[in-house]
Design an enzyme around this catalytic site. Structure first.
Site, PDB file in Angstrom:
ATOM      1  N   GLY A 170      10.092   1.532   1.389  1.00 52.63           N
ATOM      2  CA  GLY A 170       9.939   1.569  -0.286  1.00 52.63           C
ATOM      3  C   GLY A 170       8.898   2.640  -0.517  1.00 52.63           C
ATOM      4  O   GLY A 170       7.715   2.876   0.114  1.00 52.63           O
TER       5      GLY A 170
ATOM      6  N   ALA B 128      -0.206  -1.688 -10.431  1.00 54.76           N
ATOM      7  CA  ALA B 128      -0.234  -0.367  -9.758  1.00 54.76           C
ATOM      8  C   ALA B 128      -1.655  -0.088  -9.251  1.00 54.76           C
ATOM      9  O   ALA B 128      -1.873   0.376  -8.045  1.00 54.76           O
ATOM     10  CB  ALA B 128       0.293   0.628 -10.771  1.00 54.76           C
ATOM     11  N   GLN B 129      -2.458  -0.468  -9.888  1.00 60.30           N
ATOM     12  CA  GLN B 129      -4.123  -0.339  -9.483  1.00 60.30           C
ATOM     13  C   GLN B 129      -4.341  -0.912  -8.163  1.00 60.30           C
ATOM     14  O   GLN B 129      -4.914  -0.328  -7.141  1.00 60.30           O
ATOM     15  CB  GLN B 129      -5.086  -0.730 -10.530  1.00 60.30           C
ATOM     16  CG  GLN B 129      -6.370  -0.787 -10.082  1.00 60.30           C
ATOM     17  CD  GLN B 129      -7.369  -1.328 -11.292  1.00 60.30           C
ATOM     18  OE1 GLN B 129      -8.595  -1.102 -11.138  1.00 60.30           O
ATOM     19  NE2 GLN B 129      -6.679  -2.123 -12.312  1.00 60.30           N
TER      20      GLN B 129
ATOM     21  N   GLY C 289       7.378   3.000  -3.793  1.00 59.38           N
ATOM     22  CA  GLY C 289       6.448   2.578  -4.766  1.00 59.38           C
ATOM     23  C   GLY C 289       5.105   3.312  -4.588  1.00 59.38           C
ATOM     24  O   GLY C 289       4.774   3.860  -4.053  1.00 59.38           O
ATOM     25  N   TYR C 290       4.423   2.485  -5.510  1.00 59.66           N
ATOM     26  CA  TYR C 290       2.950   2.957  -5.290  1.00 59.66           C
ATOM     27  C   TYR C 290       2.427   2.579  -4.166  1.00 59.66           C
ATOM     28  O   TYR C 290       1.537   3.352  -3.514  1.00 59.66           O
ATOM     29  CB  TYR C 290       2.196   2.038  -6.401  1.00 59.66           C
ATOM     30  CG  TYR C 290       2.372   2.763  -7.970  1.00 59.66           C
ATOM     31  CD1 TYR C 290       1.783   3.963  -8.452  1.00 59.66           C
ATOM     32  CD2 TYR C 290       3.157   1.747  -8.851  1.00 59.66           C
ATOM     33  CE1 TYR C 290       2.038   4.318  -9.678  1.00 59.66           C
ATOM     34  CE2 TYR C 290       3.533   2.354 -10.099  1.00 59.66           C
ATOM     35  CZ  TYR C 290       2.936   3.421 -10.490  1.00 59.66           C
ATOM     36  OH  TYR C 290       3.237   4.116 -11.610  1.00 59.66           O
TER      37      TYR C 290
ATOM     38  N   VAL D 288      17.305  -0.489   2.613  1.00 61.11           N
ATOM     39  CA  VAL D 288      16.921  -1.447   3.415  1.00 61.11           C
ATOM     40  C   VAL D 288      17.757  -2.685   3.115  1.00 61.11           C
ATOM     41  O   VAL D 288      18.053  -3.183   2.134  1.00 61.11           O
ATOM     42  CB  VAL D 288      15.534  -1.800   3.254  1.00 61.11           C
ATOM     43  CG1 VAL D 288      15.337  -3.090   4.652  1.00 61.11           C
ATOM     44  CG2 VAL D 288      14.709  -0.762   3.638  1.00 61.11           C
TER      45      VAL D 288
ATOM     46  N   LYS E 126      -6.215   5.765 -20.729  1.00 62.47           N
ATOM     47  CA  LYS E 126      -4.945   5.537 -20.237  1.00 62.47           C
ATOM     48  C   LYS E 126      -4.491   6.795 -19.493  1.00 62.47           C
ATOM     49  O   LYS E 126      -3.953   6.577 -18.465  1.00 62.47           O
ATOM     50  CB  LYS E 126      -3.869   4.896 -21.183  1.00 62.47           C
ATOM     51  CG  LYS E 126      -2.545   4.588 -20.640  1.00 62.47           C
ATOM     52  CD  LYS E 126      -2.272   2.993 -20.222  1.00 62.47           C
ATOM     53  CE  LYS E 126      -0.751   2.659 -19.933  1.00 62.47           C
ATOM     54  NZ  LYS E 126      -0.137   3.064 -18.534  1.00 62.47           N
TER      55      LYS E 126
ATOM     56  N   GLU F   5       3.882  -2.944 -24.194  1.00 59.77           N
ATOM     57  CA  GLU F   5       3.971  -1.473 -23.983  1.00 59.77           C
ATOM     58  C   GLU F   5       5.376  -0.822 -24.623  1.00 59.77           C
ATOM     59  O   GLU F   5       5.498  -0.007 -25.279  1.00 59.77           O
ATOM     60  CB  GLU F   5       3.663  -0.979 -22.742  1.00 59.77           C
ATOM     61  CG  GLU F   5       2.232  -1.116 -22.348  1.00 59.77           C
ATOM     62  CD  GLU F   5       1.782  -0.417 -21.073  1.00 59.77           C
ATOM     63  OE1 GLU F   5       0.769   0.042 -20.992  1.00 59.77           O
ATOM     64  OE2 GLU F   5       2.650  -0.566 -20.180  1.00 59.77           O
TER      65      GLU F   5
END
Length: 406
Positions: A10, A317-318, A12-13, A81, A379, A170
């Site tokens: 993966g 994400a953080q 991603g972040y 995968v 942001k 959001e």
């Protein structure tokens, strides 16, 4: 003696940042590192709501993996995968198989539908570039179709968002900015369009500071967003949503339901035999599941309990980025013969939620509340800092949000 094989699943972040950090800390002769992802790009999950609303083009959100990965140090395999075999130390892909000495699982999330009738079949989710693009095109199609029918259908202009957590709030914020543009383009009176946010909890943004929640709701309501709070969605069909509030069943005519109320970890981790809770694997302090010293879990698939609250840390994400940095450091130590692995300690800098392109709320530096422009600027700083960390100044200049006055 052969080099150990590190396989990262993966981009991603968590996955992409693990790879970026490893390419800096390990030489080509230290380990064979392979990153597997089904797309050729990494994307900013936290920007997908803008893509879905049509306020930001999806090309800004996706980053080609080869733009940030040194393919001389990291092998990139574009594949899907299909199975993880921890007992055999192998991963099955659609087009082959990979053996590993160390595995990093960062496969991300899937939508959790909680068994709501018709939701999976009839609702959209904001989970990828493709799904966000589909939502944008669907909304624009309905606006274009509205004035081209002999009998106008209100269901085309009623947009329902399930969930008033971060993603839902959001997204409706971006919709509130986008709808006036669409109305002008397609000659539709703005008052004919409804944006309806349905939330089962007794408040929007559950768990967030009440003063900030009130500000957010007032800002969004002033731009036309309707809230149905304490409303439990019961059914979604092709042209309506049914919910229950205060014991009463109500219906909304709509063919646009966007589900933003629940996620779970990837189902492949459950099928692999790891102990899992809704696709999330409980991990030890070093981000390895009990009994698997060769496996690290990062991002949405990792379940870490906050000892102060007794509840899991949210899969943000953080936290995923911080987990990736720690995992890369620990893997580097293992490769170089160190026995001690550093435990992961989340360092929460704060949380900011966008309410559209020029409004936001947030809590940073412990308990400092931000409203409006200052929150919007923060942001953008957070987003830009990530791009700088991922790909340096060139990536920031190419993809960053550098205009702080819009």
């Amino acid at each position: 003696m052969r080099n150990p094989n590190i396989v990262i699943l993966g981009a991603g972040y968590g996955g992409i940042m693990t790879a970026v950090k490893l390419q800096k800390s390990l030489g080509a002769n230290d380990a064979n590192v392979t990153l597997v992802n089904k797309h050729s790009y990494h994307y900013q999950t936290t920007w997908l709501h803008e893509n879905a609303a049509g306020t930001l083009h999806h090309d800004r959100t996706r980053i080609q993996i080869k733009d940030v990965i040194n393919t001389g140090k990291i092998k990139f395999v574009q594949d899907t995968v299909t199975e993880i075999k921890p007992e055999e130390k192998k991963v099955t892909l659609e087009s082959g198989e990979l053996a590993y000495d160390y595995l990093v699982i960062g496969l991300g999330f899937e939508a959790a539908t909680f068994g709501i009738s018709g939701l999976k079949e009839n609702a959209f989710t904001i989970g990828s570039i493709n799904s966000a693009r589909l939502i944008r095109q669907h909304i624009e199609y309905n606006f274009a179709k509205y004035n081209n029918e002999a009998v106008k259908k209100q269901e085309r202009l009623n947009i329902v968002v399930g969930g008033a957590g971060f993603t839902g709030i959001e997204f409706v914020g971006e919709l509130a900015n986008r709808i006036p543009e669409l109305c002008k383009e397609y000659d539709i009176p703005p008052e004919d369009v409804r944006i309806i946010n349905v939330e089962a909890a007794p408040t929007a943004l559950p768990g967030f500071d009440p003063e900030l929640v009130e500000y957010a709701m007032n800002s969004l309501e002033a731009r036309g967003v309707e809230f149905k709070i304490g409303a439990m969605i019961k059914e979604v069909t092709e042209n309506k949503l049914v919910f229950e509030k205060d014991g009463q069943r109500e219906e909304i005519e709509t063919n646009t339901v966007v589900w933003a109320a629940g996620v779970r970890g990837h189902s492949l981790v459950e099928k692999a035999g790891f102990e899992a809770n809704r696709g999330r694997i409980p991990v030890q302090g070093d981000l390895r599941p009990a009994g698997y010293d060769d496996v690290f879990i990062v991002g949405d698939c990792a379940l870490i309990i906050n000892e102060e609250t007794g509840r899991p840390y949210p899969p943000t994400a953080q936290i995923a980025i911080q987990q990736a940095e720690q995992t890369a450091a620990n893997l580097t130590g293992l490769i170089k013969g160190e026995d001690h692995l550093e435990p992961f300690e989340p360092d929460l800098k704060g949380t900011v939620a966008s309410l559209g392109h020029n409004d936001a709320i947030g809590v940073v530096f412990g308990d400092k509340k931000l409203f409006g422009w200052s929150a919007t600027a923060m942001k953008k700083i957070i987003d830009n800092r990530y791009l700088l960390k991922l790909g340096g100044l060139p990536l920031l200049l190419k993809k960053g949000k550098l205009n702080f006055f819009y």
